[in-house]
Scaffold this active site. Structure first.
Site, PDB file in Angstrom:
ATOM      1  N   HIS A   1       3.826   8.071   5.877  1.00 44.87           N
ATOM      2  CA  HIS A   1       2.450   8.729   6.135  1.00 44.87           C
ATOM      3  C   HIS A   1       2.138   8.592   7.797  1.00 44.87           C
ATOM      4  CE1 HIS A   1       1.333   7.766   1.721  1.00 44.87           C
ATOM      5  NE2 HIS A   1       2.106   8.798   1.893  1.00 44.87           N
TER       6      HIS A   1
ATOM      7  N   ARG B   1      -7.486   0.557  -1.906  1.00 47.35           N
ATOM      8  CA  ARG B   1      -8.205   0.664  -3.346  1.00 47.35           C
ATOM      9  C   ARG B   1      -8.636  -0.906  -4.151  1.00 47.35           C
ATOM     10  NH1 ARG B   1      -4.314   4.158  -2.428  1.00 47.35           N
ATOM     11  NH2 ARG B   1      -5.295   6.407  -2.517  1.00 47.35           N
TER      12      ARG B   1
ATOM     13  N   CYS C   1      -0.062  22.148  22.471  1.00 43.86           N
ATOM     14  CA  CYS C   1       0.983  22.297  23.209  1.00 43.86           C
ATOM     15  C   CYS C   1       1.971  21.049  23.112  1.00 43.86           C
ATOM     16  CB  CYS C   1       0.553  22.342  24.753  1.00 43.86           C
ATOM     17  SG  CYS C   1      -0.147  20.573  25.059  1.00 43.86           S
TER      18      CYS C   1
ATOM     19  N   SER D   1      -0.521   0.029  -4.730  1.00 45.04           N
ATOM     20  CA  SER D   1      -0.785   0.467  -6.019  1.00 45.04           C
ATOM     21  C   SER D   1       0.105   1.746  -6.808  1.00 45.04           C
ATOM     22  CB  SER D   1      -2.303   1.053  -5.768  1.00 45.04           C
ATOM     23  OG  SER D   1      -2.299   2.263  -5.222  1.00 45.04           O
TER      24      SER D   1
ATOM     25  N   GLN E   1       4.456   3.109   3.620  1.00 43.86           N
ATOM     26  CA  GLN E   1       3.203   4.100   3.651  1.00 43.86           C
ATOM     27  C   GLN E   1       2.338   3.859   4.612  1.00 43.86           C
ATOM     28  OE1 GLN E   1       1.993   4.934  -0.874  1.00 43.86           O
ATOM     29  NE2 GLN E   1       2.647   2.725  -0.686  1.00 43.86           N
TER      30      GLN E   1
ATOM     31  N   ASN F   1       2.950  -7.433  -6.155  1.00 40.85           N
ATOM     32  CA  ASN F   1       1.663  -6.885  -5.681  1.00 40.85           C
ATOM     33  C   ASN F   1       0.507  -7.714  -6.688  1.00 40.85           C
ATOM     34  OD1 ASN F   1       0.442  -4.520  -4.491  1.00 40.85           O
ATOM     35  ND2 ASN F   1      -0.440  -4.054  -6.787  1.00 40.85           N
TER      36      ASN F   1
ATOM     37  N   ASP G   1       0.201   1.217  10.636  1.00 41.09           N
ATOM     38  CA  ASP G   1      -0.194   0.286  11.318  1.00 41.09           C
ATOM     39  C   ASP G   1       0.818  -0.323  12.397  1.00 41.09           C
ATOM     40  OD1 ASP G   1      -0.134  -1.888   8.480  1.00 41.09           O
ATOM     41  OD2 ASP G   1       1.264  -1.534   9.776  1.00 41.09           O
TER      42      ASP G   1
HETATM   43  N1  APR Z   1       0.018  -9.212  -1.326  1.00 41.08           N
HETATM   44  C1  APR Z   1       0.362  -8.418  -2.570  1.00 41.08           C
HETATM   45  N2  APR Z   1      -0.273  -7.357  -3.051  1.00 41.08           N
HETATM   46  C2  APR Z   1      -1.596  -7.076  -2.224  1.00 41.08           C
HETATM   47  C3  APR Z   1      -2.082  -8.011  -1.265  1.00 41.08           C
HETATM   48  C4  APR Z   1      -1.363  -9.131  -1.013  1.00 41.08           C
HETATM   49  N3  APR Z   1      -1.756  -9.874   0.116  1.00 41.08           N
HETATM   50  N4  APR Z   1      -3.339  -7.375  -0.940  1.00 41.08           N
HETATM   51  C5  APR Z   1      -3.341  -6.353  -1.573  1.00 41.08           C
HETATM   52  N5  APR Z   1      -2.475  -6.126  -2.466  1.00 41.08           N
HETATM   53  C6  APR Z   1      -2.239  -4.921  -3.470  1.00 41.08           C
HETATM   54  C7  APR Z   1      -3.620  -4.570  -4.039  1.00 41.08           C
HETATM   55  O1  APR Z   1      -3.698  -5.262  -5.431  1.00 41.08           O
HETATM   56  C8  APR Z   1      -2.987  -2.996  -4.312  1.00 41.08           C
HETATM   57  O2  APR Z   1      -2.558  -2.868  -5.590  1.00 41.08           O
HETATM   58  O3  APR Z   1      -1.578  -4.094  -2.578  1.00 41.08           O
HETATM   59  C9  APR Z   1      -2.102  -2.848  -3.300  1.00 41.08           C
HETATM   60  C10 APR Z   1      -2.538  -1.808  -2.130  1.00 41.08           C
HETATM   61  O4  APR Z   1      -2.882  -0.518  -2.858  1.00 41.08           O
HETATM   62  P1  APR Z   1      -3.559   0.617  -2.052  1.00 41.08           P
HETATM   63  O5  APR Z   1      -4.998  -0.005  -1.439  1.00 41.08           O
HETATM   64  O6  APR Z   1      -3.657   1.644  -2.895  1.00 41.08           O
HETATM   65  O7  APR Z   1      -2.724   1.141  -0.848  1.00 41.08           O
HETATM   66  P2  APR Z   1      -1.400   2.073  -0.828  1.00 41.08           P
HETATM   67  O8  APR Z   1      -0.689   1.618  -2.120  1.00 41.08           O
HETATM   68  O9  APR Z   1      -0.649   1.578   0.248  1.00 41.08           O
HETATM   69  O10 APR Z   1      -1.994   3.313  -0.838  1.00 41.08           O
HETATM   70  C11 APR Z   1      -1.203   4.410  -0.743  1.00 41.08           C
HETATM   71  O11 APR Z   1      -2.798   5.933  -0.297  1.00 41.08           O
HETATM   72  O12 APR Z   1      -4.819   6.120   0.607  1.00 41.08           O
HETATM   73  C12 APR Z   1      -3.461   6.499   0.747  1.00 41.08           C
HETATM   74  O13 APR Z   1      -2.239   7.167   2.612  1.00 41.08           O
HETATM   75  C13 APR Z   1      -3.098   6.089   2.168  1.00 41.08           C
HETATM   76  O14 APR Z   1      -0.726   5.293   2.324  1.00 41.08           O
HETATM   77  C14 APR Z   1      -2.139   5.206   1.471  1.00 41.08           C
HETATM   78  C15 APR Z   1      -1.640   5.429   0.188  1.00 41.08           C
END
Ligand code: APR
Length: 248
Positions: A119, A32, A130, A194, A99, A218, A102
């Protein structure tokens, strides 16, 4: 960071809860942030219903997978994954609930039995008919050899990665374990999420309600910031590195 190191030093049952933000420093885009996965692909196309419902739905899934999985395949753990594994090695971490799909927490040295994957995991696949198990690399070898929709060589069934798709049932055992350990935590640290996708995002709430100290690391705001005892608006790798260094 001093405060967070002190919390880990004193915790009796620390739990780390990670999202895609813990893997961006390994080159895997999150979902996101601007330019993230959902800026490039429509999550409405990659659902359980579409995958199960038609060959066309599976063809689209594998087309996206051919573009996205090599990035996961080529990624290596970063300082955040290494710091979390080091906390465990020093007896300062009980569980990592993730979540992410990888496998980078395990690659960084966390014992697989201490990683709760809500996830699923993108590195393995199975036949829904099967139950035959495959590595993701095997499947991509079939795709590279021209298969558009992989089928089970044994029974012709639908082959699906072990990742949980939107609309698919959550892994009951992992969810129950994650809920139990969130409620047992005295320190619950969210790293790189997020916190907008449920039921995963209910884990910090379970921890907080059970009396844990809640910390959120975050880069951007989350809906739980106001309820957190500490918020670090910083990069996951930098924070975990600093915490481990200060633990010394
Ligand atoms: N350090 C700290 N925070 C970070 C960094 C970093 N290097 N890079 C990104 N972020 C923050 C972003 O600001 C964002 O708020 O990590 C957060 C990632 O949020 P998402 O992209 O929404 O990922 P996630 O919370 O894991 O999503 C949950 O949504 O689409 C589904 O199944 C998918 O597991 C995923 C779930």
């Amino acid at each position: 960071m001093e405060r967070l190191a002190g919390l880990f030093a004193r915790a009796c049952h620390a739990v780390v809860f990670t999202g895609a933000g813990v893997s961006t420093e390994s080159g895997i885009p999150d979902f996101r942030s601007p330019g993230g996965v959902w800026d490039r692909y429509d999550p409405g196309e990659l659902t359980w219903q579409n995958f199960i419902g038609s060959v066309a739905g599976r063809r689209r899934y594998w087309e996206v997978g051919r573009a996205t999985y090599p990035v996961i395949r080529g990624a290596r753990p970063n300082a955040a994954h290494r710091g979390i594994a080091e906390l465990y090695r020093r007896g300062r971490l009980a569980w990592c609930i993730t979540q992410n799909i990888d496998n980078l927490h395990q690659d960084a040295g966390l014992p697989p039995e201490r990683v709760i994957e809500l996830h699923g995991n993108a590195t393995r696949a199975r036949c829904l008919g099967c139950g035959a198990a495959f590595s993701r690399d095997e499947i991509h070898a079939w795709l590279d050899a021209g298969a558009e929709v992989p089928q089970c060589p044994a029974c012709g069934g639908i082959v699906k990665p072990l990742t949980v798709l939107f609309g698919e049932a959550m892994p009951a055992e992992a969810m129950a374990l994650a809920e139990r350990e969130s409620c047992a935590a005295d320190l619950f640290v969210v790293v790189g999420s997020s916190l907008v996708v449920y039921p995963a995002a209910s884990m910090p709430l379970h921890a907080k309600r059970a009396g844990a100290t809640l910390v959120i690391v975050n880069l951007t705001e989350t809906p739980f910031d106001a309820r957190a005892d500490l918020v670090l608006r910083a990069r996951a790798g930098e924070v975990l590195d600093a915490v481990v260094t200060r633990l010394e």
